[in-house]
Write an enzyme that holds these catalytic residues in place. Structure first.
Site, PDB file in Angstrom:
ATOM      1  N   MET A   1       0.862  -1.193   0.000  1.00  0.00           N
ATOM      2  CA  MET A   1       0.000   0.000   0.000  1.00  0.00           C
ATOM      3  C   MET A   1       0.887   1.228   0.000  1.00  0.00           C
ATOM      4  O   MET A   1       2.096   1.144   0.253  1.00  0.00           O
ATOM      5  CB  MET A   1      -0.914  -0.006   1.225  1.00  0.00           C
ATOM      6  CG  MET A   1      -0.192   0.197   2.544  1.00  0.00           C
ATOM      7  SD  MET A   1      -1.177  -0.280   3.995  1.00  0.00           S
ATOM      8  CE  MET A   1      -0.957  -2.065   3.972  1.00  0.00           C
TER       9      MET A   1
ATOM     10  N   ASP B   1     -10.751  -3.238  14.972  1.00  0.00           N
ATOM     11  CA  ASP B   1      -9.584  -3.268  15.857  1.00  0.00           C
ATOM     12  C   ASP B   1      -9.248  -1.840  16.295  1.00  0.00           C
ATOM     13  O   ASP B   1      -8.780  -1.034  15.490  1.00  0.00           O
ATOM     14  CB  ASP B   1      -8.394  -3.885  15.126  1.00  0.00           C
ATOM     15  CG  ASP B   1      -7.185  -4.053  16.033  1.00  0.00           C
ATOM     16  OD1 ASP B   1      -7.224  -3.579  17.186  1.00  0.00           O
ATOM     17  OD2 ASP B   1      -6.192  -4.654  15.588  1.00  0.00           O
TER      18      ASP B   1
ATOM     19  N   ASP C   1      -4.649  -0.642   8.816  1.00  0.00           N
ATOM     20  CA  ASP C   1      -4.923  -2.018   9.248  1.00  0.00           C
ATOM     21  C   ASP C   1      -6.403  -2.368   9.166  1.00  0.00           C
ATOM     22  O   ASP C   1      -7.166  -2.190  10.114  1.00  0.00           O
ATOM     23  CB  ASP C   1      -4.414  -2.254  10.666  1.00  0.00           C
ATOM     24  CG  ASP C   1      -4.292  -3.753  10.964  1.00  0.00           C
ATOM     25  OD1 ASP C   1      -4.908  -4.558  10.226  1.00  0.00           O
ATOM     26  OD2 ASP C   1      -3.584  -4.108  11.913  1.00  0.00           O
TER      27      ASP C   1
END
Length: 444
Positions: free
Chosen positions: A248, A291, A310
Site C-alpha cells: 500500500m 480493531d 490495518d
C-alpha cells in the site's frame, strides 16, 4: 526516504515454522510447567499443606516463561492471548490476565535471513528488482506480520506488510495447542465457555491472515471515505501484493497520541470525527474496522487529517445488529429502562432469565453509560469519571457468577471498537458533543 518514522528496535527472533516445530515449543513449555507443578505438590505434601496450584504454577518466573513462549510463536498463539485478554480480562484470575495482557505488546521482528526467504518466495530470488528501494529494517512488528518501507518502480513510497512464515498454515493447530495449555492450567473460569471465543479467534485469525481480503477492505474503505477530507486511507497496490505481502502507499504521519499536545479544538475535532466514523460504519456503511488499537490511527498535523491503517479486522455489520443498536441508541436517548433492557437482551449483552435484582443491577450499570447520550452538555473525556465508575460497578457485578456471560462475537467486536475509542478519547483529553451525534444518527 527521509521521512521521520519510528523503527522497530526490539531484538529479532526467528518465527518457528511447521506444525512440529511450533507444537514442540508449546509442548516443551507444558512439560516444564508440569515438572514444576509436580515438585510443588511434593513440597506441599512433605509440609502437610494443601497444594495451591495457582500459586505453584503461576510464579513470576512461570508467568514470564508462558508469555515469552507464546510471543515467540507469534501468529495464532499471540493473537489468542490478545483476544482473550480484551474480552474476558475483568473476570480472569489476575495471574492469567497478566500473561494474556503481556501479549498485547509489539512482537519481535524476523531476523534478516528469514525475511529474505519470505520475500524470495513471494517475488522470486530477484525480489529487489520489484522495487526502486527497500528498507530491510521493519518500522513495526505485530502478531501476524511486520511492516517495511519501500519504493515502487513508478516512484510511489510504499508500506509493505510482510506475513511471518507458517502463520497462516498453523492457525488451527496453534489455537488447539494454546487452548489446551490454558485449560490445563486450571485457571480458566468454569462458568465461562471458552469454545465460542476459540471459534471466533479461529475465524478472526484466518481472516486477518488473508491479505487478499484485507486488500479488498483497504480499497473499499478508501472508496467510502474518498470524499471525507478528515481521513486518509492508504492506496492498495494490488500489483505488488501477494498472499504473504500486502502493499500500500506509505502515508507519512505521527502516532495519534501526538494529538495530546495539540490545541483543545483540534483534539476535539479529531476525536469527534473518529466517533462519527464509528457511527457511520455501524449505521450507514454496514462494515466496520473493529480493531481499536491506537497504532491503527495516525495523525498528520500539517493537514489536520487522521490516517487510518490495518483493515484486517474489518467485518460486515448485519442489518439485524445495526437495527438492534439503533434500538439501544434510541432507548438510551429516551432513558426508557424497559426499552434499554429489551435492547440489551436482543443484542446479547445479557443472558435471558435474570432475577429482578440482577436485572436492576444490569440496568443501573447500563444507565450510567447511556446517560452521556442525553447530555445536556458535551462529554468531557478528560475529567469524566464514567470509566472508573463503570469499572467499579462491573467489579461488583463480576462477583455474581450468575451474571457471567460472553456476548455473541459480532457484539464483542462492536463493544471492543467502542471501548477502544473511549480509551483513545480519554488519552487525548477531548470534549465531544456526544448528545448531538447520538440524536443525529437516531433521527437519521
Amino acid at each position: 526516504m527521509t521521512d521521520p518514522i519510528s523503527s522497530h528496535d526490539a531484538p529479532s527472533r526467528a518465527v518457528p515454522t511447521g506444525r512440529l516445530a511450533r507444537f514442540t515449543r508449546l509442548g516443551g513449555l507444558a512439560t516444564g510447567l508440569a515438572g514444576r507443578a509436580a515438585a510443588g505438590r511434593a513440597r506441599a505434601a512433605i509440609l502437610g499443606e494443601p497444594a495451591d496450584m495457582a500459586a505453584i504454577l503461576l510464579t513470576p518466573g512461570n508467568i514470564s516463561r508462558i508469555a515469552n513462549r507464546l510471543a515467540e510463536l507469534r501468529g495464532a498463539a499471540m493473537k489468542l492471548g490478545q483476544l482473550l485478554s480484551m474480552e474476558t480480562g475483568d473476570v480472569l484470575p489476575p495471574e492469567l490476565a497478566q500473561i494474556l495482557g503481556r501479549l498485547r505488546a509489539d512482537a519481535d521482528a524476523m531476523p534478516p535471513q528469514q525475511l529474505k526467504t519470505v520475500l524470495s518466495t513471494s517475488y522470486g530470488p530477484e525480489f529487489r528488482k520489484q522495487f526502486k528501494g527497500f528498507d530491510t529494517r521493519p518500522i513495526a512488528a505485530a502478531s501476524i506480520g511486520q511492516v517495511h518501507r519501500a519504493q515502487s518502480r513508478d516512484g510511489m513510497r510504499l508500506a509493505l506488510k510482510v506475513q511471518y512464515p507458517g502463520v497462516r498454515a498453523s492457525i488451527d493447530s496453534d489455537l488447539d495447542n494454546a487452548a489446551g495449555l490454558i485449560r490445563w492450567s486450571g485457571l480458566w473460569p468454569a462458568e465461562l465457555d471458552i469454545a465460542p471465543l476459540m471459534a471466533e479467534a479461529r475465524r478472526q485469525l484466518h481472516e486477518e491472515a488473508d491479505y487478499g481480503r484485507e486488500g479488498r477492505y483497504l480499497a473499499r474503505f478508501g472508496a467510502l471515505l474518498a470524499d471525507d477530507p478528515r481521513f486518509v486511507v492508504p492506496i492498495h497496490r494490488e500489483d505488488l501484493s501477494t498472499p504473504d505481502v500486502l502493499a500500500m502507499s506509505f502515508e507519512p504521519s505521527a502516532p495519534i497520541e501526538a494529538l495530546a499536545q495539540a490545541d483543545a479544538a483540534i483534539r476535539d475535532r479529531a476525536v469527534s470525527a473518529l466517533i462519527e466514523l464509528c457511527l457511520h460504519e455501524l449505521f450507514e456503511f454496514r462494515v466496520m474496522q473493529t480493531d481499536p488499537n491506537f497504532a491503527n490511527y495516525r495523525w498528520r498535523a500539517e493537514t489536520g487529517q487522521i490516517v487510518l491503517l490495518d483493515f484486517g479486522a474489518s467485518r460486515e455489520i448485519p442489518a439485524r445488529l445495526a437495527d438492534q443498536h439503533l434500538h439501544l441508541l434510541r432507548a438510551g436517548l429516551a432513558g426508557d429502562q424497559g426499552d434499554i433492557y429489551t435492547a440489551l437482551e436482543e443484542i446479547g449483552f445479557i443472558k435471558p432469565g435474570l432475577s429482578p435484582a440482577h436485572r436492576q443491577a444490569i440496568l443501573d450499570m447500563a444507565d450510567m453509560g447511556l446517560a452521556a447520550l442525553r447530555g445536556p452538555d458535551s462529554f468531557d473525556f478528560a475529567t469524566n469519571r464514567l470509566a472508573d465508575d463503570l469499572r467499579a460497578r462491573g467489579q461488583v457485578i463480576g462477583q455474581e457468577r450468575d451474571l457471567w456471560h460472553i456476548p455473541p462475537a459480532d457484539t464483542l467486536f462492536l463493544q471492543r471498537k467502542i471501548g477502544g475509542l473511549y480509551l483513545l478519547a480519554t488519552r487525548l483529553g477531548a470534549t465531544v458533543d456526544i448528545p448531538a451525534l447520538a440524536r443525529r444518527f437516531a433521527d437519521g
